[in-house]
Scaffold this active site. Structure first.
Site: not given
Length: 243
Positions: A89, A132-134
């Protein structure tokens, strides 16, 4: 949802028994998750089947998924699962204005707890994925188009019944629902669940473990690191600040 920390291969344990009224509610939630799994699997890109998905519903009305039938005759073939070739992604690029205030690390506590209780996923794991994602930025967008706190791709958001991935509450509940689906598919294996969140369950099934993608391997390590930090301290702000 409790995590066994001592075994070398940590697993997310199954849901505990609930009261009759709560079981009725869980059956409704389970039906929604079941539809999500079906839509997810049917939407994977065409290709050679690498693994099958098995399912059974227990006496309490809870639906269980597995990527292998094992020796348990209760599991029946649910769907042939085609492979999903590595779908990175991309890195996250926060959309302006990016929220960098420290109170963002505790701003969504109530919704995280509610989602953790509803889907029986450890609260600390949800926090680790969000970190971790955002980095707790609800407006974050990746180069590949993943959106919001839990970086849901538009198609995944749709399957998880998320109408607006930039809405923090919807993102938290949708991302946690997706973790629940993955935990069911991978029999509670923490590393495979996390890898599936990043690379897609098809890639995990194809390689029979964490895919050999540098991004995914680093992602699993980072999520595990923050998961341990959130478990070690109740101060979410301190645990969220980069070491």
């Amino acid at each position: 949802m409790k995590l066994r920390s001592s075994p070398p291969s940590p697993r997310l344990s199954p849901a505990s028994p609930a009261s009759p009224s709560r079981r009725r509610s869980e059956r409704l939630s389970g039906a929604a998750v079941l539809l999500g799994v079906l839509a997810f699997c049917l939407s994977l890109c065409p290709g050679r089947a690498e693994a099958d998905i098995y399912m059974y519903t227990d006496e309490q009305g809870v639906t269980h998924f597995s990527n292998r039938a094992a020796a348990d005759p209760k599991f029946k073939l649910y769907l042939k699962s085609p492979e999903r070739r590595g779908a990175s992604r991309g890195s996250v690029t926060p959309s302006p204005p990016s929220d960098r205030s420290l109170d963002r690390f505790t701003r969504y506590d109530a919704w995280i707890r509610q989602a953790a209780t509803l889907y029986q996923i450890p609260e600390e794991l949800i926090r680790a994925v969000i970190k971790v994602e955002s980095d707790y930025d609800p407006r974050a967008v990746s180069h590949a188009g993943a959106q919001g706190l839990m970086q849901l791709m538009p198609q995944t958001a749709l399957r998880m019944q998320v109408r607006d991935a930039f809405d923090p509450r919807e993102a938290i509940f949708g991302g946690t629902r997706y973790l629940r689906v993955l935990a069911n598919v991978f029999n509670g294996d923490l590393d495979l669940t996390v890898a599936g969140y990043n690379a897609g369950e098809g890639a995990v099934m194809r390689y029979g473990g964490i895919p050999p993608y540098e991004e995914t391997q680093a992602y699993v390590t980072r999520v595990r690191t923050y998961y341990a930090r959130y478990r070690a301290t109740r101060d979410a702000t301190n645990a969220s600040i980069e070491p």
